[in-house]
Design a protein around this motif. Sequence first.
Motif, short mmCIF file in Angstrom:
data_model
loop_
_atom_site.label_atom_id
_atom_site.label_comp_id
_atom_site.label_asym_id
_atom_site.label_seq_id
_atom_site.Cartn_x
_atom_site.Cartn_y
_atom_site.Cartn_z
N MET A 105 -5.61 4.29 0.33
CA MET A 105 -4.95 3.65 -1.08
C MET A 105 -6.09 4.19 -1.95
O MET A 105 -5.52 5.08 -3.28
CB MET A 105 -4.74 2.56 -0.96
N ASN B 36 -6.88 1.79 5.52
CA ASN B 36 -5.84 1.67 4.85
C ASN B 36 -5.94 1.41 3.23
O ASN B 36 -5.38 2.10 2.64
CB ASN B 36 -4.59 0.95 5.11
N ILE C 88 0.97 -1.25 -0.12
CA ILE C 88 0.13 0.06 0.09
C ILE C 88 0.80 1.22 0.12
O ILE C 88 0.62 2.10 -0.61
CB ILE C 88 -0.91 -0.01 1.17
N ILE D 249 0.96 3.99 -2.77
CA ILE D 249 0.40 5.53 -2.77
C ILE D 249 1.67 6.67 -2.83
O ILE D 249 1.46 7.65 -3.26
CB ILE D 249 -0.30 5.79 -1.46
#
Lengths: 350, 343
Positions: free
Chosen positions: B325, B321, B282, B286
Amino acid sequence: MLVTLLSGDKPRSAILTVLLLGVLICLAGAPFLFPGVRSLETAATICIFILLVASYDLLLGYTGIVSFAHTMFFGLGAYGVALSATHLGRGWGALVVGSLSGAIAAALLALVIGLFSLRVRAIFFAMITLAVASAVAVLVSQLFNITGGEDGLTYRIPRELTPAFRMGELFGVRLNGRILNYYLVFICCFLLFLFLLRVVNSPFGRVLQAIRENDFRAEAIGYRVVWYRTAATCLSAAIAALAGSLYAIWLRYVGPDTTLSFEIMLDILLMVVIGGMGTMYGAVLGAVIFVLAQNYLQALMGVAASATEGVPILPLFLDPNRWLLWLGLLFILSVYFFPTGIVGRLRAGR
Amino acid sequence: MTAAPDHAPTMTRASLFHRLGQAAPVLLVPILILAGFLAIGAPSSWLTLTVSGLAMGMMIFVMASGLTLVFGLMDVINFGHGAFISLGAFVGISVLLALSGWTEAPSLVLNLAAILLAIAAAMVLTGAVGWGFERVIVRPVYGAHLKQILVTVGGLIVVEQLIHVIWGPDEIFLNRPETLQGAITFAGAALEKYRILAVALGLAIFLAMRLVLRRTKIGLIVRAGVQNGQMVESLGYRLRLVFIGVFVAGSALAGLGGVMWGLYQGVITAGMGERMMILVFIVVIIGGLGSVEGAFIGALLVGLMQNYIAFLEPKLALVSNIGLMTAILMWRPQGMMPVVKAK
């Protein structure tokens, strides 16, 4: 007629034809050829995994994108049936509603993930599916008042599909609902497999293969690569969910370990690679070999471990719990040395 | 004949909006901290959560930095990176357990020495294994993403299972060194000592890495290689060697991250690397694949988000999370700080 049924995709190898026919006959006659609870269990698992692996091959082998969320879709279908069977009560309607809603949910989720990740780079897809799949697995075990958490769900399916339903005897085998259930699984898997064969040999399937070979050129010819990739993802997710529904109907139990675990994802990957990426028939051979090996070789490893008890380190490696170690090694070696798998080898050696 | 008109180019500053756009990723961290403050309300628990979020972010950054550079430099996507996290944790913790005389002594110097020794051992070993991994597993599949993903996943499984063979199938519990247990109270908030150490260590590593990348020749080659590898090679640099160096360093950093994470959690399992990889992926997505600064900011965001949400609504921690993202990819599909590749 037969060629039409196979969508013109003939095995193209004598040995392969014999093997496939053998598998088909064994699976079609499994309750009579191999009577017994355990062998029927194995045969049903093989049917379901053939379908699951074939739907994954549509993604990995034909479209050339790696997904780690296939068990998530599989689990969506399974939980769909489990939840509807729990809440709508015992009946055929619940099974149909559960399967369809599972498949639709899987396709929608695949659409969202696909639009997000495939838009930029195909390799994002592998990472994002891994993250989403693990988040879903965590969520399923946390929302235990809906999903039963780690314990999973058990539910009742129509009486006609359970061992309690008896229908007399045939060829010395007692016919019961379990056998009926097996044939439901077998026929559904068989038809869906033929459907997948139809898809990959259609113009749509050709475009997918073009994208796998060279996505830039496919885009230049005028095909919307993102659209095709996303469509393939949705289709593959929906079929995986249907396979999950069949698994749930067969097992009468759904839990994170049987449907959502990362280990099943690895099993699927291995089956595709061993059988041969980019050939639907590879899924058949891969699933058959792998499920048989899993059911019977692990026992053999236990025997080997106890036989080598005196040797210092060897039993540690032969412990049945280290099954994954050998799988991993086999996996790496087959990607290097047999990238086309068994089917590719057989066809090349024609 | 008239003379050519004077050529007087002027440099105008980029507009405020444009500059804000460039600085936006950096601003996200304080914005998130502020949002956390507003959502949580109580300053003391907010401070505790912020410190633990930063600590977690630093550790994730240490693990993610190698991965993102390896991708940027050679277009290699290494799903086996998590194996180095687990391996580093097991080696480091074994060293700490062997040095129990040092870790149980109530002396900060001895405790830190034990941790440093554990870190050194873990980094050396994971670096060496990383070198082998690159040679045996990654090298034959350069340029083929599909095979890379498959083969490195295979490598991950094999290393994880070997950890089971060597250290046994059970998880290992451990105690933090004597002087790093407990918390200090600051402005009414309990701050665990170890988390402060983790923040300091992570920040030091980030600054050192930035210094190497920005101020040294090798850093220049690495940065140039990320942007346009062919050009660097045609100037006579052997990018393959640089890449091996980066791969080894990245693996060693993953091992370091593993030791830090093991001490943070107080328990290590062979599967921990695999689980951390989800956060690491992740973070690199990102941040923008290939960008170290992006990974740093991404890691801080993920760490803070995880801690705030875990406090507010525990069940949503991991899902939050994914949401982060999704939001960032909607805003910038290539990640926050995409690496500009020369074509």
